[in-house]
Design a protein around this motif. Structure first.
Motif, PDB file in Angstrom:
ATOM      1  N   VAL A 133       0.848  -1.191   0.000  1.00 59.53           N
ATOM      2  CA  VAL A 133       0.000   0.000   0.000  1.00 59.53           C
ATOM      3  C   VAL A 133       0.882   1.239   0.000  1.00 59.53           C
ATOM      4  CG1 VAL A 133      -1.793   1.267   1.249  1.00 59.53           C
ATOM      5  CG2 VAL A 133      -1.771  -1.234   1.311  1.00 59.53           C
ATOM      6  N   LYS A 134       0.486   2.227  -0.782  1.00 59.77           N
ATOM      7  CA  LYS A 134       1.168   3.524  -0.812  1.00 59.77           C
ATOM      8  C   LYS A 134       0.079   4.577  -0.681  1.00 59.77           C
ATOM      9  CE  LYS A 134       4.207   6.395  -3.602  1.00 59.77           C
ATOM     10  NZ  LYS A 134       4.957   6.497  -4.848  1.00 59.77           N
ATOM     11  N   GLY A 135       0.273   5.520   0.239  1.00 61.16           N
ATOM     12  CA  GLY A 135      -0.750   6.527   0.411  1.00 61.16           C
ATOM     13  C   GLY A 135      -0.292   7.699   1.246  1.00 61.16           C
ATOM     14  N   SER A 136      -1.255   8.541   1.584  1.00 60.76           N
ATOM     15  CA  SER A 136      -0.981   9.689   2.437  1.00 60.76           C
ATOM     16  C   SER A 136      -2.266  10.124   3.117  1.00 60.76           C
ATOM     17  CB  SER A 136      -0.405  10.850   1.627  1.00 60.76           C
ATOM     18  OG  SER A 136      -1.372  11.354   0.729  1.00 60.76           O
ATOM     19  N   TYR A 137      -2.099  10.827   4.213  1.00 60.57           N
ATOM     20  CA  TYR A 137      -3.240  11.465   4.856  1.00 60.57           C
ATOM     21  C   TYR A 137      -2.772  12.774   5.472  1.00 60.57           C
ATOM     22  CZ  TYR A 137      -1.388   9.289   9.143  1.00 60.57           C
ATOM     23  OH  TYR A 137      -0.584   8.887  10.180  1.00 60.57           O
ATOM     24  N   ASP A 150      -3.516  23.037  16.756  1.00 67.58           N
ATOM     25  CA  ASP A 150      -2.668  24.234  16.663  1.00 67.58           C
ATOM     26  C   ASP A 150      -2.862  24.980  15.333  1.00 67.58           C
ATOM     27  OD1 ASP A 150      -1.369  22.617  14.823  1.00 67.58           O
ATOM     28  OD2 ASP A 150       0.525  22.533  15.919  1.00 67.58           O
ATOM     29  N   GLY A 151      -3.793  24.498  14.488  1.00 68.45           N
ATOM     30  CA  GLY A 151      -4.084  25.143  13.213  1.00 68.45           C
ATOM     31  C   GLY A 151      -3.176  24.720  12.073  1.00 68.45           C
ATOM     32  N   GLN A 152      -2.147  23.947  12.370  1.00 68.07           N
ATOM     33  CA  GLN A 152      -1.212  23.460  11.351  1.00 68.07           C
ATOM     34  C   GLN A 152      -1.816  22.261  10.613  1.00 68.07           C
ATOM     35  OE1 GLN A 152       1.761  25.388  10.797  1.00 68.07           O
ATOM     36  NE2 GLN A 152       3.133  23.923  11.765  1.00 68.07           N
ATOM     37  N   THR A 153      -1.517  22.157   9.342  1.00 69.23           N
ATOM     38  CA  THR A 153      -1.886  20.965   8.575  1.00 69.23           C
ATOM     39  C   THR A 153      -0.694  20.030   8.570  1.00 69.23           C
ATOM     40  OG1 THR A 153      -3.409  22.194   7.161  1.00 69.23           O
ATOM     41  CG2 THR A 153      -2.610  20.083   6.333  1.00 69.23           C
ATOM     42  N   TYR A 154      -0.919  18.819   9.015  1.00 70.04           N
ATOM     43  CA  TYR A 154       0.125  17.797   9.064  1.00 70.04           C
ATOM     44  C   TYR A 154      -0.171  16.745   8.007  1.00 70.04           C
ATOM     45  CZ  TYR A 154       1.426  19.929  13.464  1.00 70.04           C
ATOM     46  OH  TYR A 154       1.832  20.818  14.423  1.00 70.04           O
ATOM     47  N   ALA A 179       7.156  15.880   7.525  1.00 71.17           N
ATOM     48  CA  ALA A 179       8.028  16.932   8.030  1.00 71.17           C
ATOM     49  C   ALA A 179       8.004  17.022   9.555  1.00 71.17           C
ATOM     50  CB  ALA A 179       7.642  18.276   7.419  1.00 71.17           C
ATOM     51  N   HIS A 180       6.896  16.638  10.171  1.00 69.71           N
ATOM     52  CA  HIS A 180       6.750  16.733  11.623  1.00 69.71           C
ATOM     53  C   HIS A 180       7.180  15.465  12.363  1.00 69.71           C
ATOM     54  CE1 HIS A 180       3.226  14.662  10.194  1.00 69.71           C
ATOM     55  NE2 HIS A 180       2.986  14.248  11.420  1.00 69.71           N
TER      56      HIS A 180
END
Length: 104
Positions: free
Chosen positions: A66-70, A76-80, A96-97
């Motif tokens: 499986v290859k994916g992302s979410y 804190d209002g940040q998109t991770y 990045a986090h």
């Protein structure tokens, strides 16, 4: 094959149970006997997509890859965003986090 169905069902369940204030904006999926793909987007900024397929079909080493992302908007209002691969080598996330293991 049973693993594929179970994986897709559990993953969909985790993302498809939004709170009362969240609406599903997009939900597309295609599940077949040897693979799947899906895309999900909700009104709270959550997005998920993945594609998977069986490797070594019919052999003793049959396995799903499986290859994916979410991504999601945190308190804190940040998109991770997390990108991942899940295969015979396990779940391999990157973002990045997320901390990175030191080089050996």
């Amino acid at each position: 094959m049973k693993f594929l169905i179970a994986f897709v069902a559990l993953f969909a369940l985790a993302f498809a149970a939004p709170s009362a204030d969240v609406e599903v904006l997009r939900s597309d999926s295609d599940v077949g006997p040897e693979g799947f793909n899906y895309v999900l987007e909700t009104s709270d900024g959550t997005k998920a997509q993945a594609e998977g397929h069986l490797n070594n079909i019919g052999s003793e080493n049959e396995a799903i890859a499986v290859k994916g992302s979410y991504s999601f908007v945190a308190d804190d209002g940040q998109t991770y965003t997390v990108n991942y691969i899940a295969d015979e080598n396990g779940f391999q996330p990157s973002g990045a986090h997320l901390p990175v293991a030191p080089l050996a």
